[in-house]
Design a protein around this motif. Structure first.
Motif, PDB file in Angstrom:
ATOM      1  N   ARG A  58      24.134  42.138  34.575  1.00 22.25           N
ATOM      2  CA  ARG A  58      23.765  43.549  34.570  1.00 22.25           C
ATOM      3  C   ARG A  58      24.600  44.248  33.506  1.00 22.25           C
ATOM      4  N   SER A  59      23.965  44.681  32.422  1.00 24.02           N
ATOM      5  CA  SER A  59      24.704  45.231  31.288  1.00 24.02           C
ATOM      6  C   SER A  59      25.404  46.539  31.620  1.00 24.02           C
ATOM      7  N   SER A  60      24.983  47.229  32.675  1.00 25.40           N
ATOM      8  CA  SER A  60      25.600  48.515  32.997  1.00 25.40           C
ATOM      9  C   SER A  60      26.856  48.379  33.845  1.00 25.40           C
ATOM     10  N   LEU A  61      27.093  47.222  34.444  1.00 24.47           N
ATOM     11  CA  LEU A  61      28.220  47.063  35.364  1.00 24.47           C
ATOM     12  C   LEU A  61      29.502  46.720  34.619  1.00 24.47           C
ATOM     13  N   ARG A  62      30.558  47.447  34.942  1.00 22.63           N
ATOM     14  CA  ARG A  62      31.895  47.067  34.458  1.00 22.63           C
ATOM     15  C   ARG A  62      32.702  46.588  35.652  1.00 22.63           C
ATOM     16  N   LEU A  63      33.115  45.313  35.619  1.00 20.79           N
ATOM     17  CA  LEU A  63      33.767  44.661  36.753  1.00 20.79           C
ATOM     18  C   LEU A  63      35.282  44.628  36.581  1.00 20.79           C
ATOM     19  N   GLU A  64      35.979  44.770  37.707  1.00 22.05           N
ATOM     20  CA  GLU A  64      37.439  44.650  37.701  1.00 22.05           C
ATOM     21  C   GLU A  64      37.895  44.206  39.082  1.00 22.05           C
ATOM     22  N   PRO A  77      44.090  36.533  37.175  1.00 24.13           N
ATOM     23  CA  PRO A  77      44.532  37.133  35.916  1.00 24.13           C
ATOM     24  C   PRO A  77      44.220  36.286  34.684  1.00 24.13           C
ATOM     25  N   ASP A  78      44.285  34.975  34.816  1.00 24.17           N
ATOM     26  CA  ASP A  78      44.012  34.091  33.675  1.00 24.17           C
ATOM     27  C   ASP A  78      42.603  33.513  33.729  1.00 24.17           C
ATOM     28  N   GLY A  79      41.738  34.098  34.554  1.00 21.42           N
ATOM     29  CA  GLY A  79      40.389  33.576  34.721  1.00 21.42           C
ATOM     30  C   GLY A  79      39.436  34.051  33.638  1.00 21.42           C
ATOM     31  N   PRO A  80      38.188  33.589  33.725  1.00 16.43           N
ATOM     32  CA  PRO A  80      37.188  33.920  32.703  1.00 16.43           C
ATOM     33  C   PRO A  80      36.634  35.325  32.877  1.00 16.43           C
ATOM     34  N   CYS A  81      35.709  35.682  32.027  1.00 16.54           N
ATOM     35  CA  CYS A  81      34.952  36.924  32.165  1.00 16.54           C
ATOM     36  C   CYS A  81      34.419  37.035  33.592  1.00 16.54           C
ATOM     37  N   ALA A 134      24.665  32.215  31.698  1.00 13.99           N
ATOM     38  CA  ALA A 134      25.924  32.920  31.867  1.00 13.99           C
ATOM     39  C   ALA A 134      26.683  33.010  30.552  1.00 13.99           C
ATOM     40  N   GLU A 135      27.212  34.198  30.266  1.00 19.16           N
ATOM     41  CA  GLU A 135      27.988  34.414  29.057  1.00 19.16           C
ATOM     42  C   GLU A 135      28.927  35.592  29.269  1.00 19.16           C
ATOM     43  N   ASP A 136      29.925  35.709  28.392  1.00 21.64           N
ATOM     44  CA  ASP A 136      30.877  36.804  28.507  1.00 21.64           C
ATOM     45  C   ASP A 136      30.166  38.143  28.338  1.00 21.64           C
ATOM     46  N   CYS A 137      30.561  39.117  29.178  1.00 24.34           N
ATOM     47  CA  CYS A 137      29.887  40.411  29.151  1.00 24.34           C
ATOM     48  C   CYS A 137      30.467  41.352  28.101  1.00 24.34           C
ATOM     49  N   GLY A 138      31.751  41.157  27.735  1.00 20.93           N
ATOM     50  CA  GLY A 138      32.363  41.989  26.726  1.00 20.93           C
ATOM     51  C   GLY A 138      32.829  43.349  27.221  1.00 20.93           C
ATOM     52  N   ARG A 139      32.725  43.620  28.535  1.00 19.89           N
ATOM     53  CA  ARG A 139      33.119  44.941  29.016  1.00 19.89           C
ATOM     54  C   ARG A 139      33.947  44.919  30.295  1.00 19.89           C
ATOM     55  N   CYS A 140      34.057  43.782  30.968  1.00 19.94           N
ATOM     56  CA  CYS A 140      34.820  43.731  32.218  1.00 19.94           C
ATOM     57  C   CYS A 140      36.321  43.753  31.918  1.00 19.94           C
ATOM     58  N   CYS A 175      37.450  40.763  29.831  1.00 15.66           N
ATOM     59  CA  CYS A 175      37.019  40.765  28.435  1.00 15.66           C
ATOM     60  C   CYS A 175      37.729  41.845  27.610  1.00 15.66           C
ATOM     61  N   THR A 176      38.098  42.946  28.240  1.00 18.49           N
ATOM     62  CA  THR A 176      38.738  44.043  27.524  1.00 18.49           C
ATOM     63  C   THR A 176      40.163  44.208  28.042  1.00 18.49           C
ATOM     64  N   ALA A 177      40.369  45.130  28.956  1.00 17.50           N
ATOM     65  CA  ALA A 177      41.680  45.340  29.581  1.00 17.50           C
ATOM     66  C   ALA A 177      41.462  46.072  30.888  1.00 17.50           C
ATOM     67  N   PRO A 178      42.346  45.859  31.861  1.00 19.09           N
ATOM     68  CA  PRO A 178      42.195  46.577  33.136  1.00 19.09           C
ATOM     69  C   PRO A 178      42.285  48.087  32.932  1.00 19.09           C
TER      70      PRO A 178
END
Length: 576
Positions: free
Chosen positions: A101-107, A339-343, A357-363, A366-369
């Motif tokens: 889902r391109s709109s979701l930012r996960l943390e 903390p050291d896991g994947p996207c 499955a691929e990196d989302c670039g926004r979680c 992929c970015t930062a908490p």
């Protein structure tokens, strides 16, 4: 268009009279949210397994469509097996869309204590866009979280399967209209509810699997460019899920005993009779009967149960297989957000067997908490005080439980306990961690717990006011409870009376799973060794209220020996 729930298939009249009429005319049968056949159909809502019977009645040319947004390969295979849809592999088609889902930012944020998570909610919820959902695993946590948020000026409503229907409808309406910032809910709020502009989904505790998690976070951001999904990890997550997994299926010996008792009875056996004979709580026996009914072993006859003529054997292989899969999914969910896991999106897609499955670039991976900064320690302290300010009322038992040989008997009013209090509930984030520390680590209940009980008594003001304190002769830790009660008596300025003793060696109450077994297990285990203060009211202290029958029995014995009204006071209340 005919819309029914799987539970409708549990109605024999519907199955025998109505379903054949519908089956002759159905052109398309749609099973929506089909993953529930696997997630719920084994134990929680076993009537999902009756869908297979409905399929067998359809015309050969009728079409069947199963739809879901969250099913991994295991769930797809399980649904196919349960519904027997794969008899002819050439007749079966599986279509899968991309899950990302391109709109979701996960943390994911690790906050072991509930006080820290409450402080986090107070800090970050006002910054989230629009309105959203805060998911909890238990009803009591929805209430504690909603109360905290409202106290911080954040509009929130508690929501669970036990919430009154009218209140649930109103909560859903207000969330849809953005009249509240958050609905704090169990998984009861979910399927069938569509709010395209839901701005966030926060989990106060981790759900059981990636499937359950994705199902819930996927409700956010359906018509938004960005929505937030944050998982808050806590110490109690695993314990809660362990309980659900461990109690999902009936033990072999209990299931076979129930079936045998029903088979040997001359008339339908009622639930209360089964509870008196089998060491299981009525809610678990009721759940077991649903499973046995679906499996064809028993059927309901009026208000009782009778044996069918069908052959039945305990399906241990299936139960063990489902349990092992749930354990594996639980472990995978614990690894999510390392903390050291994947996207995070790719991790979820992987658990759902998405080949794209691929990196989302926004979680956060992929970015930062965005939401893992330091918390205001003063707010954490306030949150801890909130959790500790919720003592529980203990309702006295008024009837002895029914046995196999007799019905229930009233406890005379002058032998009943008065309404009591528990400082905490087992597993909560308030006083219970300190109670557990004393019970399992230090072997000493702290002065802080003594002071908390003194404040509780002052707030409670039991009537008539206690004039003495006594302690239950605990099997778990006799000196621990005795010394605590003595210190509490001193702090209250009351005499401690040592007139109770254990005279039996019965098994622990926690091994007894219903009232009949619990009350019988306590009978004859305690004695009043000396005269209590005559006609004087007092406090009866214990560390744990497990079933209530220990304190009920001892309270009745004290009253018979001449004591006045007895008020129970315990450190923690077992159960959810």
């Amino acid at each position: 268009l005919l819309l029914i729930s799987p539970e409708r298939l549990n109605n024999r009249r519907f199955r025998d009279s109505m379903l054949p009429l519908f089956a002759e005319r159905v052109g398309l049968l749609v099973i929506d949210e089909a993953h529930c056949v696997s997630d719920w159909g084994h134990d929680f809502r076993p009537d999902y397994r009756r869908i297979r019977e409905a399929l067998e009645r359809l015309r050969p040319d009728a079409a069947v469509l199963c739809t879901t947004a969250t099913a991994n390969d295991r769930v797809v295979a399980d649904v196919v097996e349960q519904l027997s849809a794969g008899g002819d592999a050439g007749e079966l088609r599986t279509y899968r869309g991309q899950l990302a889902r391109s709109s979701l930012r996960l943390e994911a944020v690790s906050l072991p204590s509930q006080a820290e998570r409450l402080a986090w909610l107070a800090r970050w919820l006002p910054e989230f866009p629009g309105s959203g959902i805060v998911y909890c695993l238990t009803k009591r946590d929805t209430e504690a979280v909603a109360e905290w948020l409202k106290g911080r000026g954040i509009a929130a409503i508690a929501y669970s399967g036990e919430t009154d229907d009218a209140l649930r409808i109103e909560a859903e309406r207000r969330l849809l209209a953005n009249d509240v910032k958050a609905v704090v809910a169990t998984s009861a709020l979910g399927m069938g509810y569509d709010k395209p502009d839901l701005g966030f989904v926060v989990h106060y505790q981790a759900p059981s699997s990636a499937i359950a998690y994705y199902q819930q976070v996927g409700r956010a951001g359906r018509a938004l460019d960005e929505a937030h999904a944050v998982l808050l990890r806590g110490l109690e997550d695993r314990d809660i899920q362990d309980y659900f997994i461990a109690t999902a299926f009936p033990p072999r010996e209990k299931a076979e005993a129930v079936v045998e008792m029903i088979a040997n009875a001359d008339e339908p056996v009622k639930l209360g009779e089964l509870a008196a004979a089998v060491n299981l709580g009525q809610s678990r026996i009721s759940a077991m009967l649903k499973i046995l009914d679906v499996e064809g072993a028993v059927t309901q006859d009026g208000s009782g149960w009778v044996r069918t003529g069908e052959t039945w054997t305990y399906d241990e292989r299936r139960y063990q297989g489902v349990t092992a899969l749930r354990r594996a999914e639980q472990d995978a969910m614990e690894r999510y957000g390392d903390p050291d896991g994947p996207c995070l999106m790719r991790a979820l897609q992987g658990e759902l067997d998405d080949p794209r499955a691929e990196d989302c670039g926004r979680c956060a991976a992929c970015t930062a908490p965005m939401f893992a900064g330091p918390l205001d320690r003063d707010v954490v302290v306030e949150a801890q005080e909130h959790l500790r300010s919720r003592p529980l009322e203990l309702e006295p038992r008024k009837r002895w439980p029914a046995t196999r040989d007799s019905g229930q008997k009233n406890i005379p009013p002058d032998r009943q306990l008065r309404v009591g209090r528990a400082l905490a509930r087992s597993g909560d984030g308030g006083w219970d961690p300190l109670v557990r520390e004393g019970r399992f680590k230090t072997g000493h209940f702290s002065d802080e717990l003594v002071a908390a009980c003194v404040r509780l008594v002052a707030q409670w003001q039991p009537e008539p006011a206690p004039r003495w304190v006594a302690a239950v002769p605990s099997r778990r830790a006799p000196e621990l409870v005795l010394m605590f009660a003595e210190r509490l008596a001193s702090a209250l300025g009351l005499p401690f009376i040592d007139v109770l003793e254990r005279v039996g060696d019965g098994p622990p109450q926690r091994q007894m799973e219903n009232s009949s077994q619990q009350a019988s297990n306590v009978a004859g285990q305690f004695a009043v060794s000396g005269p209590p203060p005559q006609e004087e009211p007092g406090l009866l202290v214990d560390d744990l209220w497990f079933s209530g029958w220990t304190l009920t029995t001892i309270g009745a014995q004290l009253r018979e020996a001449g004591a006045g009204p007895v008020h129970p006071l315990v450190l923690s209340l077992a159960g959810s």
